[in-house]
Scaffold this motif. Sequence first.
Motif, mmCIF file in Angstrom:
data_model
loop_
_atom_site.group_PDB
_atom_site.id
_atom_site.type_symbol
_atom_site.label_atom_id
_atom_site.label_comp_id
_atom_site.label_asym_id
_atom_site.label_seq_id
_atom_site.Cartn_x
_atom_site.Cartn_y
_atom_site.Cartn_z
ATOM 1 N N GLY A 89 0.786 -1.227 0.000
ATOM 2 C CA GLY A 89 0.000 0.000 0.000
ATOM 3 C C GLY A 89 0.815 1.273 0.000
ATOM 4 N N GLY A 90 2.114 1.159 0.219
ATOM 5 C CA GLY A 90 2.980 2.319 0.105
ATOM 6 C C GLY A 90 3.043 3.241 1.304
ATOM 7 N N ALA A 91 2.267 2.986 2.364
ATOM 8 C CA ALA A 91 2.280 3.887 3.520
ATOM 9 C C ALA A 91 2.501 3.111 4.809
ATOM 10 C CB ALA A 91 0.976 4.666 3.609
ATOM 11 N N GLY A 96 -0.866 8.634 6.944
ATOM 12 C CA GLY A 96 -1.032 8.469 5.509
ATOM 13 C C GLY A 96 0.224 8.666 4.683
ATOM 14 N N TYR A 97 1.361 8.807 5.339
ATOM 15 C CA TYR A 97 2.616 9.037 4.627
ATOM 16 C C TYR A 97 3.402 7.741 4.462
ATOM 17 C CZ TYR A 97 1.820 14.013 5.089
ATOM 18 O OH TYR A 97 1.279 15.267 4.996
ATOM 19 N N GLU A 98 4.274 7.748 3.471
ATOM 20 C CA GLU A 98 5.128 6.591 3.206
ATOM 21 C C GLU A 98 5.944 6.224 4.446
ATOM 22 O OE1 GLU A 98 8.643 5.360 0.048
ATOM 23 O OE2 GLU A 98 8.167 7.475 0.330
ATOM 24 N N SER A 99 6.487 7.230 5.117
ATOM 25 C CA SER A 99 7.300 7.039 6.311
ATOM 26 C C SER A 99 6.739 7.893 7.444
ATOM 27 C CB SER A 99 8.746 7.471 6.022
ATOM 28 O OG SER A 99 9.497 7.565 7.218
ATOM 29 N N CYS A 100 6.904 7.434 8.663
ATOM 30 C CA CYS A 100 6.520 8.253 9.818
ATOM 31 C C CYS A 100 7.436 9.467 9.959
ATOM 32 C CB CYS A 100 6.574 7.417 11.094
ATOM 33 S SG CYS A 100 5.304 6.142 11.157
ATOM 34 N N ASP A 107 15.738 25.176 11.616
ATOM 35 C CA ASP A 107 15.551 26.569 12.033
ATOM 36 C C ASP A 107 14.288 26.760 12.872
ATOM 37 O OD1 ASP A 107 17.882 27.352 10.628
ATOM 38 O OD2 ASP A 107 16.724 27.451 8.762
ATOM 39 N N GLY A 108 14.002 25.799 13.741
ATOM 40 C CA GLY A 108 12.858 25.917 14.632
ATOM 41 C C GLY A 108 11.512 25.671 13.980
ATOM 42 N N LYS A 109 11.511 25.167 12.753
ATOM 43 C CA LYS A 109 10.259 24.931 12.027
ATOM 44 C C LYS A 109 10.199 23.499 11.517
ATOM 45 C CE LYS A 109 10.231 29.663 10.387
ATOM 46 N NZ LYS A 109 10.522 30.521 9.261
ATOM 47 N N LEU A 110 8.968 23.021 11.356
ATOM 48 C CA LEU A 110 8.742 21.719 10.736
ATOM 49 C C LEU A 110 8.246 21.926 9.316
ATOM 50 C CD1 LEU A 110 6.956 19.589 13.477
ATOM 51 C CD2 LEU A 110 9.250 19.269 12.559
ATOM 52 N N GLU A 111 8.831 21.170 8.406
ATOM 53 C CA GLU A 111 8.430 21.226 7.003
ATOM 54 C C GLU A 111 8.063 19.813 6.558
ATOM 55 O OE1 GLU A 111 10.547 22.059 2.667
ATOM 56 O OE2 GLU A 111 11.753 22.055 4.489
ATOM 57 N N VAL A 112 6.898 19.661 5.947
ATOM 58 C CA VAL A 112 6.497 18.360 5.421
ATOM 59 C C VAL A 112 7.322 18.086 4.170
ATOM 60 C CG1 VAL A 112 4.625 17.017 4.402
ATOM 61 C CG2 VAL A 112 4.178 18.486 6.376
ATOM 62 N N VAL A 113 8.051 16.968 4.205
ATOM 63 C CA VAL A 113 8.902 16.601 3.070
ATOM 64 C C VAL A 113 8.532 15.229 2.511
ATOM 65 C CG1 VAL A 113 10.847 18.036 3.784
ATOM 66 C CG2 VAL A 113 10.689 15.679 4.609
ATOM 67 N N GLY A 114 7.616 14.541 3.188
ATOM 68 C CA GLY A 114 7.231 13.202 2.757
ATOM 69 C C GLY A 114 6.054 13.213 1.810
ATOM 70 N N LYS A 115 5.827 12.062 1.227
ATOM 71 C CA LYS A 115 4.747 11.885 0.265
ATOM 72 C C LYS A 115 3.537 11.264 0.970
ATOM 73 C CE LYS A 115 3.763 8.835 -3.574
ATOM 74 N NZ LYS A 115 4.299 7.716 -4.328
ATOM 75 N N ARG A 116 2.391 11.948 0.899
ATOM 76 C CA ARG A 116 1.168 11.400 1.487
ATOM 77 C C ARG A 116 0.546 10.430 0.489
ATOM 78 N NH1 ARG A 116 -3.097 14.699 5.000
ATOM 79 N NH2 ARG A 116 -2.632 13.292 6.699
ATOM 80 N N VAL A 117 0.252 9.232 0.979
ATOM 81 C CA VAL A 117 -0.261 8.164 0.134
ATOM 82 C C VAL A 117 -1.773 8.015 0.274
ATOM 83 C CG1 VAL A 117 -0.088 5.687 -0.330
ATOM 84 C CG2 VAL A 117 1.961 6.980 0.260
ATOM 85 N N PHE A 118 -2.295 8.283 1.485
ATOM 86 C CA PHE A 118 -3.740 8.193 1.687
ATOM 87 C C PHE A 118 -4.193 9.190 2.740
ATOM 88 C CE2 PHE A 118 -2.195 5.041 4.812
ATOM 89 C CZ PHE A 118 -2.915 5.394 5.943
ATOM 90 N N ASP A 119 -5.504 9.451 2.735
ATOM 91 C CA ASP A 119 -6.122 10.337 3.721
ATOM 92 C C ASP A 119 -6.605 9.472 4.884
ATOM 93 O OD1 ASP A 119 -7.684 12.009 5.262
ATOM 94 O OD2 ASP A 119 -8.820 12.816 3.576
ATOM 95 N N PRO A 120 -6.043 9.658 6.080
ATOM 96 C CA PRO A 120 -6.425 8.810 7.212
ATOM 97 C C PRO A 120 -7.910 8.893 7.564
ATOM 98 C CG PRO A 120 -4.779 10.445 7.876
ATOM 99 C CD PRO A 120 -5.003 10.613 6.422
#
Length: 126
Positions: A89-91, A96-100, A107-120
Amino acid sequence: MTLDPDFSKNDGLLPVIVQSADDDKVLMLAYMNELAWHRTLETGKAHYWSRSRRKLWQKGEESGNVQTIREILLDCDLDTILLKVVQTGGAACHDGYESCFYRRYADGKLEVVGKRVFDPKEVYKK
């Protein structure tokens, strides 16, 4: 040589690092107790112990994103497990992401860098 993980440590819960057997990408970190270990060996599918729900669960039992074991490695102290899996299933992540590990901290911020595979919300319907 037959050596099982040392479940006498860490209150019987050992960390499990899960990697893709295809590209060695780290997919998740989970925990196993002795029951989860034996169920994993018996079925060839990853089983873990949920610390929050306090129960055994098979990865993908709700989402269908099952992890089939390709290889099992143990660390030098026999208290950490590394699973190399084929991720159906790829996640691997319940978000819903490939990896947790889909967020980068910089720099004190979170950036989404992963690929979302499904909507939880669609998969878990909770």
